[in-house]
Design an enzyme around this catalytic site. Sequence first.
Site, PDB file in Angstrom:
ATOM      1  N   GLY A 233      15.458  27.516   1.980  1.00  0.00           N
ATOM      2  CA  GLY A 233      16.581  28.132   2.675  1.00  0.00           C
ATOM      3  C   GLY A 233      16.398  28.333   4.158  1.00  0.00           C
TER       4      GLY A 233
ATOM      5  N   PRO B 161       7.895  24.538   4.408  1.00  0.00           N
ATOM      6  CA  PRO B 161       8.196  24.016   3.074  1.00  0.00           C
ATOM      7  C   PRO B 161       9.661  23.614   2.948  1.00  0.00           C
ATOM      8  CG  PRO B 161       8.011  26.404   3.005  1.00  0.00           C
ATOM      9  CD  PRO B 161       7.655  25.997   4.395  1.00  0.00           C
TER      10      PRO B 161
ATOM     11  N   SER C 157      15.291  23.088   6.329  1.00  0.00           N
ATOM     12  CA  SER C 157      14.318  22.009   6.453  1.00  0.00           C
ATOM     13  C   SER C 157      14.969  20.635   6.316  1.00  0.00           C
ATOM     14  CB  SER C 157      13.203  22.178   5.413  1.00  0.00           C
ATOM     15  OG  SER C 157      13.735  22.286   4.106  1.00  0.00           O
ATOM     16  N   SER C 158      15.962  20.513   5.441  1.00  0.00           N
ATOM     17  CA  SER C 158      16.615  19.208   5.280  1.00  0.00           C
ATOM     18  C   SER C 158      17.344  18.804   6.555  1.00  0.00           C
ATOM     19  CB  SER C 158      17.583  19.239   4.092  1.00  0.00           C
ATOM     20  OG  SER C 158      18.575  20.230   4.263  1.00  0.00           O
ATOM     21  N   ALA C 159      18.004  19.755   7.194  1.00  0.00           N
ATOM     22  CA  ALA C 159      18.672  19.450   8.462  1.00  0.00           C
ATOM     23  C   ALA C 159      17.660  19.042   9.522  1.00  0.00           C
ATOM     24  CB  ALA C 159      19.475  20.664   8.938  1.00  0.00           C
ATOM     25  N   ALA C 160      16.483  19.689   9.537  1.00  0.00           N
ATOM     26  CA  ALA C 160      15.458  19.340  10.514  1.00  0.00           C
ATOM     27  C   ALA C 160      14.997  17.898  10.334  1.00  0.00           C
ATOM     28  CB  ALA C 160      14.282  20.303  10.399  1.00  0.00           C
TER      29      ALA C 160
ATOM     30  N   ASP D  44      23.569  24.321   9.933  1.00  0.00           N
ATOM     31  CA  ASP D  44      22.135  24.022  10.024  1.00  0.00           C
ATOM     32  C   ASP D  44      21.875  22.906  11.026  1.00  0.00           C
ATOM     33  OD1 ASP D  44      21.889  25.877   8.038  1.00  0.00           O
ATOM     34  OD2 ASP D  44      21.024  24.528   6.549  1.00  0.00           O
TER      35      ASP D  44
END
Length: 481
Positions: free
Chosen positions: A162, A158, A165-168, A210
């Site tokens: 924290g 999701p 996920s945004s970096a991924a 991240d």
Amino acid sequence: MNKESPFEVLEFEQLLNKPNSDPTGFAGFFNAGEVWVARVPARLDVMGGIADYSGANVCEAVLGGGMLMALQARTDRTLRIRTMQAGRRTLPVETRIPLDYLTSGDAVGDYAQVRELCHAHPLVAWAAYIGGSIFSLLKEESVNLPYGFSFLLLSAVPMNVGIGSSAAVEIGTLSCLNAYLGLQLDGARIARLGQMAENHVVGAPCGIMDQIVVTSGRRGKLTHILCRPGKIVGEVEIPAGTGFVGINSMVRHSVAGNAYGNVRIGAFMGKKIINKICARTGRAALNYLTEVSVEELKSEYLSQLPETILGSDFLAKYKTHDDPVTTIQPDATYRVAGPTRHPVEENERVLRFIASLQTAAGGNERACVDAGEAMYAAHESYRHNCRLSAPEVDFLVEAVRKRGPEHGLYGAKITGGGAGGTVAVFGKTGALKEHIPQIAVEYSRRVGTMPDIFEGTSPGAIEYGARRYIFGANGWRLSPA
């Protein structure tokens, strides 16, 4: 298919090979030809968190779940972007960005224009992570894209909980383009481009930890990073018989939010004030706040830092806080002493934590307990110095603490930007399997829903590598890149 492949890779291959008559597959999205794929894990912030933008040491893990990004070249100048959730039936979300929207005449546009474009409508704001990453590549590497691409994001984790996920998403986008275009960018540069996309297009004033760990982290290892601005110091072995898991508090967080940004502003205000004191006393200015030791901070500077200050008062006295990715609001009140103290103390906690894990590798359980105590201290600093915890998160941390080392649980803390999100837990592997589900049930009675548990480990983007699928007589197959 490789049975050892990450879950989202297996699902991608299954959907890719569905017949053209099946609308749940990718036949209507990808054409016959070739598709390039990158796979990036989520991360667990074991220690360090928001101290990264102050130049601290941090210690991060790669998780078992992650995101897959697939790319196929188009014949027009359009970026077609589709996102899907792996593991369950959900409706795909899609948008398109004309490449010409990222340019100004014959030149590349600017970050402000692209940020405004991506945030002009709330239904497509999610595209800033992918579109921003593409733009940062165009802007910073002078890459010319004569045609567009179709991008597919298949996520098994999701967003906004924290775990990076945004970096991924950013690193998946850049890794695909790096492989397809043959750019040969190294991990450090890919991570930096991802951070620039998040800072300047998404608008989140994050540090770089991240992006580094999901790019260069390795399966089964912790990554020790020194964020000055971002260098991998080495890998840290996880003591035999122990492990780390994450529990989602189900309280959504965002590093683009005011709470996180205000703490960052407070830390940069503190650094500015300290540097003014240094100038008066003939000392060298700090490049990073964490160049000051805890002892120096307490003896030389802490008493001269205000607990709070009005933005207009700070600007009148100091002009700027020297942070290019946050803006001081004149009518806002900022906490200074606490946000300044946190990264300085956290930097030293991280080093003690790593030393404890290294000692624990020889079978010293007391060292595991010491490492866990460093995690609890980090969480308390989030609460007291930064005011970035939440009652739900505190409940999870206390549930771990109550069981304690006698039940094989050593430590727990809030992660990443705080203000909700995920709790990292350190313990014996058997104890984690036994007690974390129990804690999840206890927590579900409090919040009314069962929390996600993030566990396992998987390769970072570089370790996994980019892969190419080609279409032939027998359908899609994996081919040497």
